[in-house]
Design an enzyme around this catalytic site. Sequence first.
Site, PDB file in Angstrom:
ATOM      1  N   SER A  92      -9.023  -7.569 -11.626  1.00 48.45           N
ATOM      2  CA  SER A  92      -8.286  -6.453 -12.209  1.00 48.45           C
ATOM      3  C   SER A  92      -8.647  -6.397 -13.688  1.00 48.45           C
ATOM      4  O   SER A  92      -8.961  -7.433 -14.293  1.00 48.45           O
ATOM      5  CB  SER A  92      -6.780  -6.686 -12.071  1.00 48.45           C
ATOM      6  OG  SER A  92      -6.058  -5.786 -12.893  1.00 48.45           O
ATOM      7  N   TYR A 118       0.760 -11.777 -12.150  1.00 49.75           N
ATOM      8  CA  TYR A 118      -0.398 -10.977 -11.722  1.00 49.75           C
ATOM      9  C   TYR A 118      -1.567 -11.194 -12.689  1.00 49.75           C
ATOM     10  O   TYR A 118      -2.702 -11.427 -12.270  1.00 49.75           O
ATOM     11  CB  TYR A 118       0.003  -9.507 -11.679  1.00 49.75           C
ATOM     12  CG  TYR A 118      -1.061  -8.579 -11.144  1.00 49.75           C
ATOM     13  CD1 TYR A 118      -1.267  -8.452  -9.772  1.00 49.75           C
ATOM     14  CD2 TYR A 118      -1.848  -7.812 -12.000  1.00 49.75           C
ATOM     15  CE1 TYR A 118      -2.235  -7.598  -9.273  1.00 49.75           C
ATOM     16  CE2 TYR A 118      -2.816  -6.953 -11.503  1.00 49.75           C
ATOM     17  CZ  TYR A 118      -3.005  -6.842 -10.147  1.00 49.75           C
ATOM     18  OH  TYR A 118      -3.968  -5.993  -9.649  1.00 49.75           O
TER      19      TYR A 118
HETATM   20  P1  NAI Z   1      -2.561  -1.576  -1.586  1.00 43.49           P
HETATM   21  O1  NAI Z   1      -1.146  -2.026  -1.726  1.00 43.49           O
HETATM   22  O2  NAI Z   1      -2.850  -0.201  -1.131  1.00 43.49           O
HETATM   23  O3  NAI Z   1      -3.374  -2.577  -0.632  1.00 43.49           O
HETATM   24  C1  NAI Z   1      -3.117  -3.937  -0.592  1.00 43.49           C
HETATM   25  C2  NAI Z   1      -3.255  -4.393   0.853  1.00 43.49           C
HETATM   26  O4  NAI Z   1      -3.089  -5.818   0.875  1.00 43.49           O
HETATM   27  C3  NAI Z   1      -2.170  -3.809   1.754  1.00 43.49           C
HETATM   28  O5  NAI Z   1      -2.751  -3.273   2.939  1.00 43.49           O
HETATM   29  C4  NAI Z   1      -1.274  -4.986   2.077  1.00 43.49           C
HETATM   30  O6  NAI Z   1      -0.660  -4.921   3.359  1.00 43.49           O
HETATM   31  C5  NAI Z   1      -2.272  -6.136   1.976  1.00 43.49           C
HETATM   32  N1  NAI Z   1      -1.614  -7.424   1.752  1.00 43.49           N
HETATM   33  C6  NAI Z   1      -0.608  -7.714   0.915  1.00 43.49           C
HETATM   34  N2  NAI Z   1      -0.242  -8.997   1.055  1.00 43.49           N
HETATM   35  C7  NAI Z   1      -1.052  -9.523   2.015  1.00 43.49           C
HETATM   36  C8  NAI Z   1      -1.152 -10.791   2.623  1.00 43.49           C
HETATM   37  N3  NAI Z   1      -0.332 -11.802   2.292  1.00 43.49           N
HETATM   38  N4  NAI Z   1      -2.107 -10.995   3.572  1.00 43.49           N
HETATM   39  C9  NAI Z   1      -2.931  -9.974   3.947  1.00 43.49           C
HETATM   40  N5  NAI Z   1      -2.863  -8.743   3.413  1.00 43.49           N
HETATM   41  C10 NAI Z   1      -1.930  -8.526   2.460  1.00 43.49           C
HETATM   42  O7  NAI Z   1      -3.168  -1.834  -3.024  1.00 43.49           O
HETATM   43  P2  NAI Z   1      -4.671  -1.749  -3.588  1.00 43.49           P
HETATM   44  O8  NAI Z   1      -4.560  -1.110  -4.902  1.00 43.49           O
HETATM   45  O9  NAI Z   1      -5.603  -1.215  -2.609  1.00 43.49           O
HETATM   46  O10 NAI Z   1      -4.947  -3.293  -3.836  1.00 43.49           O
HETATM   47  C11 NAI Z   1      -6.163  -3.926  -3.460  1.00 43.49           C
HETATM   48  C12 NAI Z   1      -6.567  -4.902  -4.541  1.00 43.49           C
HETATM   49  O11 NAI Z   1      -6.879  -4.174  -5.730  1.00 43.49           O
HETATM   50  C13 NAI Z   1      -5.481  -5.908  -4.937  1.00 43.49           C
HETATM   51  O12 NAI Z   1      -6.079  -7.195  -5.072  1.00 43.49           O
HETATM   52  C14 NAI Z   1      -5.009  -5.392  -6.278  1.00 43.49           C
HETATM   53  O13 NAI Z   1      -4.481  -6.408  -7.069  1.00 43.49           O
HETATM   54  C15 NAI Z   1      -6.292  -4.830  -6.836  1.00 43.49           C
HETATM   55  N6  NAI Z   1      -6.125  -3.891  -7.947  1.00 43.49           N
HETATM   56  C16 NAI Z   1      -5.501  -2.686  -7.749  1.00 43.49           C
HETATM   57  C17 NAI Z   1      -5.341  -1.822  -8.813  1.00 43.49           C
HETATM   58  C18 NAI Z   1      -4.643  -0.511  -8.667  1.00 43.49           C
HETATM   59  O14 NAI Z   1      -4.383   0.149  -9.693  1.00 43.49           O
HETATM   60  N7  NAI Z   1      -4.348  -0.061  -7.459  1.00 43.49           N
HETATM   61  C19 NAI Z   1      -5.835  -2.160 -10.174  1.00 43.49           C
HETATM   62  C20 NAI Z   1      -6.491  -3.428 -10.243  1.00 43.49           C
HETATM   63  C21 NAI Z   1      -6.623  -4.255  -9.163  1.00 43.49           C
END
Ligand code: NAI
Length: 248
Positions: free
Chosen positions: A137, A150
């Site tokens: 991130s 985080y």
């Molecule tokens: P999102 O919330 O849409 O997707 C995250 C996914 O991870 C979800 O499908 C959720 O069910 C799954 N998840 C959560 N805990 C879990 C676990 N214990 N085991 C397996 N799956 C699990 O969010 P997004 O944005 O797509 O996040 C993806 C990555 O991107 C994360 O690592 C997040 O930290 C990173 N990120 C996101 C940003 C944003 O602005 N959306 C910015 C910087 C990094």
Amino acid sequence: MIDLQGKRALVTGAASGIGRATAALFAELGAQVLLADVDSERGEQAAKDVGGVFVRCDVSRRADCEEAVHTAVSQFGGVDVLFNNAGIIRRSTVCEITDDDWDLVMAVNVRAIMVLSGLVVPLMAANGGGVIVNTGSGWGVKGGARAISYCASKGAVVNMTRAMAIDHGPDNIRVVCVCPGDTNTGMLAEEARQLGESADAFYADAADRPLGRIGTPQDIARTVAFLASDAAAFVSGAVVTVDGAGTA
Ligand code: NAI
């Protein structure tokens, strides 16, 4: 130029957001994709939509990670690309966060990368190499407000990437980190909820960003696909920011 024909990919956090978009693009580019997520309903649907295979996996549990890797081996015969993408956020300062929340964020965002990579690296090494892409991130590099666990976790992801790239380069395993800025996924809505703000207010300043918008999951997916492909054959240990010139 970017081609993933013949690659076998394991994507975590694949039920939504960045993981889902990346699984879809991987499949479009010819890869076999195993979508792993703790959310079975959305994960099953995502797998159906992209033409991949779903495995329920809570990445904070070693047994689930073992099962996911076992599924990749039994269904595809191995793993060429591991996208360590599952992540969660808790919006709290060091004075507000509980020990349990700290441990959960570390287990999902950091320990899972250790566990899954530790399971997959020997398979890749035995097969002549592979690629691990970790989702960091922008806040893992420069920090951010009220997200102490985080920021700590993503800082760890950034430096684990460099360390893993050094350790496993001799086995022809590349390890890279993609660092998204604000990206339009469920995570942003969840952050707004935790901060007691409306999601609309959260997006309101998007027009003031340098490129006039925040990121889309597809913006991040395209970068991940490049990094996972042979087009990026000499990119390893890199921390690649995808944030439209600064969106934190
Ligand atoms: P999102 O919330 O849409 O997707 C995250 C996914 O991870 C979800 O499908 C959720 O069910 C799954 N998840 C959560 N805990 C879990 C676990 N214990 N085991 C397996 N799956 C699990 O969010 P997004 O944005 O797509 O996040 C993806 C990555 O991107 C994360 O690592 C997040 O930290 C990173 N990120 C996101 C940003 C944003 O602005 N959306 C910015 C910087 C990094």
